[in-house]
Design a protein around this motif. Structure first.
Motif, PDB file in Angstrom:
ATOM      1  N   GLY A 122       4.671   7.870  11.370  1.00 17.81           N
ATOM      2  CA  GLY A 122       5.870   7.183  10.918  1.00 17.81           C
ATOM      3  C   GLY A 122       6.039   7.136   9.416  1.00 17.81           C
ATOM      4  N   THR A 123       6.941   6.246   8.966  1.00 17.98           N
ATOM      5  CA  THR A 123       7.228   6.076   7.545  1.00 17.98           C
ATOM      6  C   THR A 123       6.922   4.648   7.129  1.00 17.98           C
ATOM      7  OG1 THR A 123       9.547   5.553   8.051  1.00 17.98           O
ATOM      8  CG2 THR A 123       9.015   7.853   7.575  1.00 17.98           C
ATOM      9  N   GLU A 124       6.743   4.441   5.836  1.00 18.62           N
ATOM     10  CA  GLU A 124       6.318   3.135   5.340  1.00 18.62           C
ATOM     11  C   GLU A 124       7.390   2.075   5.555  1.00 18.62           C
ATOM     12  OE1 GLU A 124       4.978   1.082   1.099  1.00 18.62           O
ATOM     13  OE2 GLU A 124       4.655   3.236   1.412  1.00 18.62           O
ATOM     14  N   ALA A 125       6.969   0.912   6.049  1.00 20.70           N
ATOM     15  CA  ALA A 125       7.886  -0.198   6.271  1.00 20.70           C
ATOM     16  C   ALA A 125       8.209  -0.890   4.959  1.00 20.70           C
ATOM     17  CB  ALA A 125       7.276  -1.186   7.260  1.00 20.70           C
ATOM     18  N   ASP A 126       9.336  -1.611   4.919  1.00 16.29           N
ATOM     19  CA  ASP A 126       9.649  -2.376   3.714  1.00 16.29           C
ATOM     20  C   ASP A 126       8.787  -3.626   3.679  1.00 16.29           C
ATOM     21  OD1 ASP A 126      10.838  -4.371   5.365  1.00 16.29           O
ATOM     22  OD2 ASP A 126      12.717  -3.256   5.381  1.00 16.29           O
ATOM     23  N   ASN A 127       8.936  -4.393   2.627  1.00 16.45           N
ATOM     24  CA  ASN A 127       8.048  -5.546   2.418  1.00 16.45           C
ATOM     25  C   ASN A 127       8.665  -6.877   2.838  1.00 16.45           C
ATOM     26  OD1 ASN A 127       5.941  -4.004   1.241  1.00 16.45           O
ATOM     27  ND2 ASN A 127       7.080  -3.934  -0.689  1.00 16.45           N
ATOM     28  N   GLU A 128       9.701  -6.828   3.640  1.00 15.06           N
ATOM     29  CA  GLU A 128      10.332  -8.082   4.052  1.00 15.06           C
ATOM     30  C   GLU A 128       9.425  -8.838   5.014  1.00 15.06           C
ATOM     31  OE1 GLU A 128      14.401  -7.870   5.319  1.00 15.06           O
ATOM     32  OE2 GLU A 128      14.725  -6.010   4.200  1.00 15.06           O
ATOM     33  N   SER A 129       8.963  -9.996   4.597  1.00 13.86           N
ATOM     34  CA  SER A 129       8.056 -10.794   5.425  1.00 13.86           C
ATOM     35  C   SER A 129       8.807 -11.394   6.612  1.00 13.86           C
ATOM     36  CB  SER A 129       7.438 -11.917   4.589  1.00 13.86           C
ATOM     37  OG  SER A 129       8.443 -12.758   4.078  1.00 13.86           O
ATOM     38  N   GLN A 152       4.898  11.230   6.303  1.00 12.42           N
ATOM     39  CA  GLN A 152       5.490  10.970   4.990  1.00 12.42           C
ATOM     40  C   GLN A 152       4.591  11.481   3.866  1.00 12.42           C
ATOM     41  OE1 GLN A 152       6.458   6.848   4.469  1.00 12.42           O
ATOM     42  NE2 GLN A 152       7.888   7.239   2.786  1.00 12.42           N
ATOM     43  N   TRP A 153       5.219  11.979   2.798  1.00 15.99           N
ATOM     44  CA  TRP A 153       4.475  12.396   1.609  1.00 15.99           C
ATOM     45  C   TRP A 153       3.950  11.165   0.875  1.00 15.99           C
ATOM     46  CZ3 TRP A 153       5.795  17.089  -1.793  1.00 15.99           C
ATOM     47  CH2 TRP A 153       6.174  18.188  -1.009  1.00 15.99           C
ATOM     48  N   PRO A 154       2.863  11.301   0.135  1.00 20.26           N
ATOM     49  CA  PRO A 154       2.418  10.221  -0.750  1.00 20.26           C
ATOM     50  C   PRO A 154       3.237  10.238  -2.038  1.00 20.26           C
ATOM     51  CG  PRO A 154       0.929  12.076  -0.924  1.00 20.26           C
ATOM     52  CD  PRO A 154       1.924  12.439   0.146  1.00 20.26           C
ATOM     53  N   VAL A 196       9.848  14.567  -5.280  1.00 24.61           N
ATOM     54  CA  VAL A 196       9.875  13.795  -4.035  1.00 24.61           C
ATOM     55  C   VAL A 196      10.236  12.346  -4.344  1.00 24.61           C
ATOM     56  CG1 VAL A 196       8.541  13.011  -2.046  1.00 24.61           C
ATOM     57  CG2 VAL A 196       8.194  15.307  -2.962  1.00 24.61           C
ATOM     58  N   LYS A 197      11.396  11.912  -3.849  1.00 20.58           N
ATOM     59  CA  LYS A 197      11.909  10.587  -4.184  1.00 20.58           C
ATOM     60  C   LYS A 197      11.485   9.506  -3.202  1.00 20.58           C
ATOM     61  CE  LYS A 197      14.168  12.428  -7.604  1.00 20.58           C
ATOM     62  NZ  LYS A 197      13.706  12.229  -8.999  1.00 20.58           N
ATOM     63  N   HIS A 198      11.068   9.898  -2.018  1.00 21.00           N
ATOM     64  CA  HIS A 198      10.783   8.897  -0.984  1.00 21.00           C
ATOM     65  C   HIS A 198       9.326   8.954  -0.527  1.00 21.00           C
ATOM     66  CE1 HIS A 198      15.053   8.070  -0.812  1.00 21.00           C
ATOM     67  NE2 HIS A 198      15.294   9.352  -0.630  1.00 21.00           N
ATOM     68  N   GLY A 199       8.433   9.107  -1.481  1.00 25.16           N
ATOM     69  CA  GLY A 199       7.021   9.109  -1.144  1.00 25.16           C
ATOM     70  C   GLY A 199       6.509   7.711  -0.849  1.00 25.16           C
ATOM     71  N   SER A 200       5.363   7.634  -0.203  1.00 28.08           N
ATOM     72  CA  SER A 200       4.774   6.354   0.196  1.00 28.08           C
ATOM     73  C   SER A 200       3.599   5.985  -0.702  1.00 28.08           C
ATOM     74  CB  SER A 200       4.300   6.427   1.651  1.00 28.08           C
ATOM     75  OG  SER A 200       3.435   5.359   1.965  1.00 28.08           O
ATOM     76  N   LYS A 201       3.641   4.795  -1.270  1.00 30.08           N
ATOM     77  CA  LYS A 201       2.515   4.318  -2.070  1.00 30.08           C
ATOM     78  C   LYS A 201       1.312   4.006  -1.180  1.00 30.08           C
ATOM     79  CE  LYS A 201       1.317   1.164  -5.825  1.00 30.08           C
ATOM     80  NZ  LYS A 201       1.747   0.019  -6.659  1.00 30.08           N
ATOM     81  N   GLN A 202       1.591   3.538   0.051  1.00 30.41           N
ATOM     82  CA  GLN A 202       0.498   3.241   0.972  1.00 30.41           C
ATOM     83  C   GLN A 202      -0.266   4.508   1.352  1.00 30.41           C
ATOM     84  OE1 GLN A 202      -0.428   0.316   1.614  1.00 30.41           O
ATOM     85  NE2 GLN A 202       1.331  -1.025   1.273  1.00 30.41           N
ATOM     86  N   ILE A 203       0.445   5.613   1.551  1.00 27.26           N
ATOM     87  CA  ILE A 203      -0.220   6.882   1.864  1.00 27.26           C
ATOM     88  C   ILE A 203      -1.028   7.360   0.665  1.00 27.26           C
ATOM     89  CG2 ILE A 203       0.155   9.323   2.413  1.00 27.26           C
ATOM     90  CD1 ILE A 203       0.558   7.470   4.791  1.00 27.26           C
ATOM     91  N   ALA A 204      -0.483   7.195  -0.530  1.00 29.73           N
ATOM     92  CA  ALA A 204      -1.227   7.557  -1.740  1.00 29.73           C
ATOM     93  C   ALA A 204      -2.512   6.742  -1.834  1.00 29.73           C
ATOM     94  CB  ALA A 204      -0.361   7.334  -2.974  1.00 29.73           C
TER      95      ALA A 204
END
Length: 530
Positions: A115-122, A163-165, A172-180
């Motif tokens: 999948g792709t990284e989720a947003d941070n909305e608690s 998803q790319w890191p 790449v504009k939509h990379g994931s910090k969590q994957i990195a």
């Protein structure tokens, strides 16, 4: 034993099933055979060919090589995963899961996040096609859990993400910090991803040493384009790879002339670097001197995921660890059933126990079966077996042990005591039940090492009181409750109504009382208690 595995990694298939499987079949005949195919990015898409999925489910069409895919990346594709049976979409096509580690029969370790990284909305429910910080931390913890000493981590062989890191490429504009963060933490030899419609393979980068490893491990990042793209960008990558744990250290640290600096070297991960589970040691060392379950010190989980269509060239992955009943790094845990925890194994009360001393011996990390154990793991397994044997002996009972490496993704050995007066009947019951199910069981000396266990194949093994073991590799339509049928037979425990564990499920309060009672009785035999 051949340790290298030939694998194909493929970018976004996007529903082009007929074209994809035809191409795999051609490559397998021409340059194979390949042990498995791994797919990143979007496997199901809007191509008209995706409608042919039912042909593969019904057997009208065949998947030529065992193929494993990541999960959905959007709501539209989620529907294709809703009716999977133990991870299997059809024969030879399996969904790995949301996150986890795939360990092959040769020891190849493949970490993955779907999948792709989720947003941070608690407070917001995370859809199944999104992953969170907890998901990447769980994968990180599982990679480290099998290492008992700081500094001896060698990395994993492959990391699969859709998803790319972030940071790997400026465009790449939509990379994931969590994957990195995950790639930086677990230091895979290869990191494959898709979903961006492009092929990108920069020179390998060298990871910085840290508290988990003093070695400067290298990573090759490879992003693959969409399968069958019109621009003919690379979308299939072949590897002939030896597991990292079986490589010489000199091979791991040897540098090449075209290396670059790690793209994550200057990143500030802040609190993300710590993860949600604290430091590495907290993840798998437990205080067994206090059994107050409200403290959350003990963990236990269970899981069943192996297909009846088992290919002897492969071991089925231990799929989504979040849903695994047996893996200690799982979020689906029943910690109140834990009895004792060692370095590599733990004891737990069986779910749906036949009686109040029906125990499971379980590996702490994801290990498929006993034939894949290291010498250290094998040694501790035998220590637990010996401790239980003495426990039952002092109760005037004989221990009966069996392992079913079939339709289960995690090593589990059942242990139960049989009254000494009838224990001699165990072998006869095994013979009678095997004849009843048209099975052939062979009798051999008790395994002295993992190499003596059936190799690269599903099996059922029962250890007998006379120092022999009976086993079968004849697993087509093997009865899943075969071991319990033996125990519950009228001339052993005489409780055939308990053959199906689901008929023996207890309320949590009853399980807690039963586990606590066994824990106290077992203390004098428990070598893990200091």
């Amino acid at each position: 034993m051949e340790t290298k595995q030939k694998i194909l990694i493929v970018g976004d298939v996007c529903g082009k099933l007929k074209s994809f499987f035809s191409r795999v079949e051609t490559l397998n005949k021409k340059t194979g055979p390949f042990d498995l195919v791994l797919c990143v990015g979007s496997f199901f898409g809007k191509s008209p060919e995706v409608a042919e999925l039912n042909d593969y489910k019904t057997g009208k069409k065949n998947v030529p090589v065992p193929t494993y895919i990541l999960g959905p990346n959007d709501e539209a594709s989620a529907k294709f995963y809703s009716n999977t049976q133990d991870g299997d979409i059809c024969e030879n096509l399996s969904y790995l899961g949301k996150r986890g580690i795939y360990s092959t029969s040769t020891g190849l370790k493949i970490a993955y996040v779907s999948g792709t990284e989720a947003d941070n909305e608690s407070g917001k429910k995370v859809p199944e096609w999104k992953f969170t910080k907890d998901d990447v931390v769980a994968v990180r913890d599982s990679c480290f859990a099998s290492k008992s000493n700081m500094g001896d981590y060698r990395g994993v062989d492959v990391l699969l993400t859709s998803q790319w890191p972030i940071g790997i490429r400026e465009q790449v504009k939509h990379g994931s910090k969590q994957i990195a963060w995950l790639a930086n933490a677990i230091k895979p030899r290869y990191h494959f991803c898709g979903q961006n419609g492009d092929y990108f393979e920069p020179p390998p980068y060298r990871n910085k040493p840290d508290k988990n490893t003093q070695m400067e491990l290298a990573t090759r990042f490879i992003a693959l384009a969409e399968f069958g793209n019109q621009n003919k960008k690379k979308h299939i990558y072949a590897l002939n790879v030896t597991p990292v744990d079986k490589m010489r250290i000199i091979e791991l640290i040897q540098k090449t002339t075209d290396e670059i600096v790690s793209p994550y070297a200057s990143m500030d991960f802040g609190e993300e670097q710590k993860g949600s589970r604290g430091n590495r040691g907290d993840q798998y060392f437990y205080d067994m001197n206090n059994y107050d379950d409200s403290r959350g010190n003990k963990r236990r989980s269970q899981g069943n995921r192996i297909s009846a269509n088992f290919d002897p060239k492969r071991q089925k992955p231990s799929f989504d660890q979040e849903k695994c009943w047996f893996c200690m790094s799982s979020g689906s845990i029943e910690k109140h059933l834990i009895i004792s925890v060692g370095d590599h194994f733990y004891l737990a009360l069986a779910k749906g126990p036949i009686n109040d001393t029906h125990i499971l011996i379980l590996s702490i990390t994801h290990i498929q079966n006993a034939s894949l154990l290291s010498p250290e793991q094998w040694s501790e397994l035998n220590k637990f077996k010996s401790a239980l044997a003495q426990f039952f002996k002092d109760r005037e009972e004989t221990i009966f042990l069996y392992e079913r490496n079939y339709k289960t993704g995690h090593l589990q050995i059942n242990a139960i005591g049989i009254d000494n007066n009838v224990a001699w009947k165990i072998k006869h019951v095994l013979e009678d039940k095997s004849e009843e199910h048209n099975l052939t069981l062979e009798t051999v000396e008790l395994a002295a090492s993992p190499a003596d266990m059936p190799q690269k194949t599903p099996y059922f093994v029962a250890e007998l009181p006379d120092g022999t073991m009976m086993y079968t590799k004849q697993m087509k339509q093997f009865p899943l409750h075969f071991g319990r049928e033996i125990i519950c037979a009228d001339n052993l425990l005489n409780c055939e109504e308990k053959i199906d564990w689901r008929q023996c499920n207890l309320e949590k309060e009853a399980e807690e009382a039963m586990a606590k009672s066994f824990r106290e009785s077992f203390k004098p035999y428990d070598f893990t208690v200091v």
